[in-house]
Scaffold this motif. Structure first.
Motif, PDB file in Angstrom:
ATOM      1  N   UNK A  99       0.824  -1.207   0.000  1.00  0.00           N
ATOM      2  CA  UNK A  99       0.000   0.000   0.000  1.00  0.00           C
ATOM      3  C   UNK A  99       0.858   1.257   0.000  1.00  0.00           C
ATOM      4  N   UNK A 100       1.991   1.227   0.705  1.00  0.00           N
ATOM      5  CA  UNK A 100       2.841   2.411   0.760  1.00  0.00           C
ATOM      6  C   UNK A 100       3.563   2.678  -0.565  1.00  0.00           C
ATOM      7  N   UNK A 101       3.861   1.611  -1.309  1.00  0.00           N
ATOM      8  CA  UNK A 101       4.561   1.770  -2.597  1.00  0.00           C
ATOM      9  C   UNK A 101       3.628   1.535  -3.779  1.00  0.00           C
ATOM     10  N   UNK A 102       2.349   1.847  -3.594  1.00  0.00           N
ATOM     11  CA  UNK A 102       1.368   1.577  -4.651  1.00  0.00           C
ATOM     12  C   UNK A 102       1.606   2.425  -5.889  1.00  0.00           C
ATOM     13  N   UNK A 103       2.220   3.598  -5.739  1.00  0.00           N
ATOM     14  CA  UNK A 103       2.420   4.496  -6.884  1.00  0.00           C
ATOM     15  C   UNK A 103       3.702   4.207  -7.659  1.00  0.00           C
ATOM     16  N   UNK A 104       4.576   3.350  -7.122  1.00  0.00           N
ATOM     17  CA  UNK A 104       5.852   3.106  -7.795  1.00  0.00           C
ATOM     18  C   UNK A 104       5.645   2.382  -9.117  1.00  0.00           C
ATOM     19  N   UNK A 105       4.839   1.328  -9.098  1.00  0.00           N
ATOM     20  CA  UNK A 105       4.629   0.537 -10.328  1.00  0.00           C
ATOM     21  C   UNK A 105       3.941   1.345 -11.424  1.00  0.00           C
ATOM     22  N   UNK A 106       2.844   2.098 -11.146  1.00  0.00           N
ATOM     23  CA  UNK A 106       2.240   2.893 -12.226  1.00  0.00           C
ATOM     24  C   UNK A 106       3.211   3.895 -12.836  1.00  0.00           C
ATOM     25  N   UNK A 107       4.030   4.535 -11.994  1.00  0.00           N
ATOM     26  CA  UNK A 107       5.003   5.489 -12.537  1.00  0.00           C
ATOM     27  C   UNK A 107       6.017   4.774 -13.418  1.00  0.00           C
ATOM     28  N   UNK A 108       6.475   3.621 -12.957  1.00  0.00           N
ATOM     29  CA  UNK A 108       7.457   2.867 -13.744  1.00  0.00           C
ATOM     30  C   UNK A 108       6.857   2.400 -15.067  1.00  0.00           C
ATOM     31  N   UNK A 109       5.617   1.920 -15.047  1.00  0.00           N
ATOM     32  CA  UNK A 109       4.960   1.475 -16.283  1.00  0.00           C
ATOM     33  C   UNK A 109       4.796   2.649 -17.245  1.00  0.00           C
ATOM     34  N   UNK A 110       4.438   3.808 -16.709  1.00  0.00           N
ATOM     35  CA  UNK A 110       4.278   4.985 -17.575  1.00  0.00           C
ATOM     36  C   UNK A 110       5.595   5.379 -18.224  1.00  0.00           C
ATOM     37  N   UNK A 111       6.689   5.332 -17.446  1.00  0.00           N
ATOM     38  CA  UNK A 111       8.001   5.678 -18.005  1.00  0.00           C
ATOM     39  C   UNK A 111       8.418   4.668 -19.064  1.00  0.00           C
ATOM     40  N   UNK A 112       8.214   3.375 -18.779  1.00  0.00           N
ATOM     41  CA  UNK A 112       8.573   2.328 -19.739  1.00  0.00           C
ATOM     42  C   UNK A 112       7.783   2.481 -21.021  1.00  0.00           C
TER      43      UNK A 112
END
Length: 511
Positions: free
Chosen positions: A59-72
């Motif tokens: 829950x605390x790192x929920x935004x890490x994956x969406x940001x990474x997917x957007x950058x990729x």
């Protein structure tokens, strides 16, 4: 009677309130003990805590994956605008949203030891879905790209994805391994079909990365379990200490209340106890002395003497108990005045001289000459010296000797030391002798047993005067009791102040 009932009720209310305050501590102790007993040889109980930590990390790192997917996706579209990365990004974000929703639901309900395994399987299935999305990413190709740039792009993205998943899934055992099994299988099939060196190298690189990060995650998981075990043991010790301290405080409070009530009762009963004894002593002395006429039967005269001696012994016992009770109850007040320690010692020696002569005991006096007066309670100091002299005479054998010293201490105070050559006291029995009603083995065997209150009263009186009591004894060598008064109690004699002297000195100075 009403007052007693009221006081008892108040005490019961206080005790109940204390037990209510300690209920939470007792609950913590039981829970921690159950945890440690359950996890003696396994980590099933800590698996629940580890799963809860994993949910919080997700829950605390929920935004890490969406940001990474957007950058990729943005970089991939820049390299290959004709690719299907947008569809893949939607799929990856959907699988990530499923994992976040599952984690949020797990955080809202209580994970118990019964449903830990089921929730763990759900989260592992979520990791497999994420791995499937990265497997689809590995199938992306670029027909318009020149060189091997797109391979390097995919390899870097997959390594970063594996590292991110490993960091987020440390507390989920085998999360990295389960999550990237679809990716490894997909890369392996692609490498077998294409037999291209870059595909084989990417498969080997991703496989080694998955194994390495799984090893690192497993080590961190075990380290966290060890820390959780230490924390649990620390919590148990703290809880046990809190309970023990609470019980000790409660027991001490009750003991202090009971002791204070006893002391107050005895201190207030002095008049009621002494009044009948005075009558018994007075009438028995009249009968024994035959003041009102001779007794026809001499046996009655002996009985009257026995009654008088027994009554006197009982009165001495009551006086000692009352003195100690008043001191314990804080009702022993000092009537301080200037007095001479030398004179008190001489008077007390004279009071026990007759009794000592009956046993052929000789006194040796070693008095420091010209001792100044001290500021103390004369009655109390006299009682201290008399108690010590009485003990010395009591336990000194026939024909023995008692040495009495009065002089200066090294710190500028004054002391009275009384030494006998009696049987002495074993070293291990000295604390017993100094306690209330305590008697050594020699005193118990002696025909002249006391109450065991003389030395405690001496200690208490000297403590009231900020003094000190020292008892030295060796078996078959005798005993030495030392009563010390501090330097603050000594009244030093000062020379008279001459007003003319400073004036003359000033005149000489200015002349």
């Amino acid at each position: 009677m009403s007052n007693g009932v009221s006081t008892s009720t108040d005490k019961n209310i206080v005790d109940l309130s204390r037990s209510n305050r300690n209920r939470a501590v007792s609950k913590t102790v039981r829970a921690t003990r159950e945890r440690l007993q359950t996890t003696g040889n396994s980590t099933k109980f800590f698996d629940r805590d580890a799963l809860a930590l994993h949910v919080n990390a997700m829950l605390q790192s929920a935004l890490v994956t969406p940001i990474f997917v957007a950058v990729v996706t943005a970089i991939g579209l820049y390299i290959n605008p004709a690719s299907n990365l947008i569809a893949w990004a939607l799929l990856a974000l959907s699988t990530h949203a499923i994992n976040v929703l599952a984690a949020r639901r797990a955080s809202r309900i209580e994970i118990t030891t019964l449903n830990t395994a089921s929730w763990r399987m759900r989260l592992l299935c979520g990791q497999i879905l994420v791995g499937c999305s990265w497997a689809l990413f590995s199938l992306q190709g670029c027909e318009t790209c020149s060189g091997d740039s797109f391979y390097f792009y995919k390899g870097a993205v997959l390594l970063v994805a594996i590292s991110i998943s490993a960091m987020n899934g440390v507390m989920l055992r085998q999360g990295v391994l389960f999550g990237f099994v679809p990716l490894i299988l997909t890369l392996l099939v692609s490498a077998v079909l294409s037999r291209h060196m870059l595909d084989i190298g990417m498969t080997a690189m991703c496989s080694i990365a998955v194994v390495f990060f799984h090893y690192i995650a497993d080590r961190q998981y075990r380290s966290n379990l060890t820390l959780m075990s230490y924390q649990s043991e620390k919590d148990e010790l703290i809880a046990e200490l809190e309970v023990a301290k609470s019980m000790s405080d409660e027991a001490r409070r009750r003991a202090e209340e009971a002791n204070l009530a006893k002391s107050r009762f005895l201190a207030s009963m002095s008049h009621e106890l002494r009044t009948p004894l005075n009558a018994i002593l007075g009438f028995s002395e009249v009968m024994h002395s035959e003041v009102l006429g001779p007794l026809s039967n001499p046996t009655y005269r002996e009985y009257a003497g026995d009654i008088h001696r027994s009554g006197q012994h009982l009165l001495d016992l009551i006086n000692e108990i009352l003195d100690l009770s008043r001191i314990e109850a804080g009702r022993y007040e000092l009537n301080e005045d200037a007095l001479s320690l030398l004179e008190i010692a001489e008077d007390c020696i004279g009071m026990v001289q007759l009794r000592a002569a009956g046993k052929s005991i000789s006194f040796h006096q070693q008095f420091e000459p010209t001792l100044p007066q001290i500021w103390a309670d004369e009655k109390a100091i006299r009682q201290v010296v008399l108690n010590l002299l009485s003990n010395a005479v009591k336990f000194t054998p026939q024909g023995g000797e008692v040495t009495v010293k009065v002089g200066w201490t090294a710190g500028g105070g004054q002391y009275v030391a009384i030494k006998d050559n009696g049987p002495g006291i074993p070293e291990e029995e000295i604390p017993i002798v100094l306690s209330a009603f305590g008697q050594g083995s020699i005193a118990i065997k002696s025909a002249e047993q006391g109450t065991g209150l003389g030395l405690p009263i001496v200690q208490a009186i000297l403590a009231k005067h900020d003094g000190q009591f020292i008892l030295r004894s060796k078996l078959r060598e005798g005993t030495e009791a030392i009563a010390i008064l501090p330097a603050t109690r000594v009244l030093q004699s000062l020379p008279a102040f001459d007003d003319a002297a400073p004036v003359q000195r000033r005149r000489k100075t200015f002349a």
